[in-house]
Design an enzyme around this catalytic site. Sequence first.
Site, PDB file in Angstrom:
ATOM      1  N   THR A  34       1.703  -4.465   4.149  1.00 22.86           N
ATOM      2  CA  THR A  34       1.689  -4.640   5.740  1.00 22.86           C
ATOM      3  C   THR A  34       1.062  -6.300   5.765  1.00 22.86           C
ATOM      4  O   THR A  34       1.314  -6.687   7.134  1.00 22.86           O
ATOM      5  CB  THR A  34       0.725  -3.730   6.351  1.00 22.86           C
ATOM      6  N   ASP A  35       0.327  -6.766   4.723  1.00 24.85           N
ATOM      7  CA  ASP A  35      -0.156  -8.238   5.146  1.00 24.85           C
ATOM      8  C   ASP A  35       0.960  -9.027   5.545  1.00 24.85           C
ATOM      9  O   ASP A  35       0.571 -10.262   6.427  1.00 24.85           O
ATOM     10  CB  ASP A  35      -1.037  -8.645   3.773  1.00 24.85           C
ATOM     11  N   THR A  65       0.869  -1.203   0.110  1.00 19.00           N
ATOM     12  CA  THR A  65       0.013   0.150   0.024  1.00 19.00           C
ATOM     13  C   THR A  65       0.875   1.161  -0.102  1.00 19.00           C
ATOM     14  O   THR A  65       0.349   2.453  -0.657  1.00 19.00           O
ATOM     15  CB  THR A  65      -0.929   0.053   1.199  1.00 19.00           C
TER      16      THR A  65
HETATM   17  N1  ASP Z   1      -2.763  -5.581   0.904  1.00 15.85           N
HETATM   18  C1  ASP Z   1      -1.627  -4.779   1.299  1.00 15.85           C
HETATM   19  C2  ASP Z   1      -0.494  -5.419   1.087  1.00 15.85           C
HETATM   20  O1  ASP Z   1      -0.018  -5.847   2.122  1.00 15.85           O
HETATM   21  C3  ASP Z   1      -1.877  -3.873   2.660  1.00 15.85           C
HETATM   22  C4  ASP Z   1      -0.640  -3.081   2.756  1.00 15.85           C
HETATM   23  O2  ASP Z   1       0.326  -3.060   2.187  1.00 15.85           O
HETATM   24  O3  ASP Z   1      -0.852  -2.262   3.708  1.00 15.85           O
HETATM   25  O4  ASP Z   1       0.310  -5.185  -0.125  1.00 15.85           O
END
Ligand code: ASP
Length: 320
Positions: A89-90, A13
């Site tokens: 973040t995932d 993200t």
């Molecule tokens: N779905 C995203 C990812 O992990 C979430 C994020 O980056 O916050 O790429």
Amino acid sequence: MKKKILLIHTGGTISMQTQEDSGDVTTSEQNPVRFQSERLSDFADIREEEIFNLPSPHITPAEMFSIRQLILSYRRTEKIDGAVVTHGTDTLEETAYFLDLTIKEDFPVVLTGAMRTSNEIGSDGAYNLMAAVRVAADDAAKGKGVLVVLNDEIHTAQNVTKTHSSNVSTFQSPQYGPIGIVTKRAIHFHHSPLKREYFDIDSIGKKALLLKVFAGMEGDIVDAAASLDYDGIVLEGLGQGNVPPALLPAIRRTMDKGIPVVLVSRCFNGIAQAVYAYPGGGRMLTDEGVIVAHGLSGQKARLKLLIGLCNGSDINRIFS
Ligand code: ASP
């Protein structure tokens, strides 16, 4: 003299944008957090690499291994003082723990990301990136293992986990808390990890599986996993590390095939341990050869098992 920091972008993200019409979040052609070295130059001398631009659910141990290799090669050739990795973040906590287990030297490696895209109001990406660079450039960050910095908090790779699907304060270390904070003027550490572990690996040639245990679970899925080409299985057990008795025959058959079975708790506080001696209880499981991974989440235990298998380690020993 300013510290030389390698900045690696991997996607997530922090590198994405929100479409004005649909509100959908999409990968940008031009990564919005690239080319910020001028902005970051107050804190460090930046070397920048975009190794890939992937949403983090697309990251596998093979990508984690490539990030590790890139960091180690810069350390060798350019004598970098630290590294910052931007990441979705995932699965950020998994990449952080992978690097923690496979990088021996004690220079700072810091992972960061964002919960809001680059063009959303209150976007946290550029801020988190700046905070991560400040931590990586701080002398006190050395020797603390791989760190995760978001929302002004510093967490260890071993304990941090994503606790909320969308909130900016999602990264927490249940039971332990952050080991430091980032303020406007300084980086403050108040704890240090007691021990670090290192595994030398030269490829990802093994497969490890994670299964969550639930009330009424049967052994068929464990047998199915053992009949596929998995080299090890982690069970996220109930409470202190217990499973329904229906799993026992399948667990025995799996271990008889030489496939290690590792047990953690599906509770996010506390640890799995050999306490309950009823059929399927942790005492009985460990007596039969199941290995308990104390205090690790299922996803971290699975990575450690995978890395241990790739390194040819004695799996009993690495979790003791
Ligand atoms: N779905 C995203 C990812 O992990 C979430 C994020 O980056 O916050 O790429």
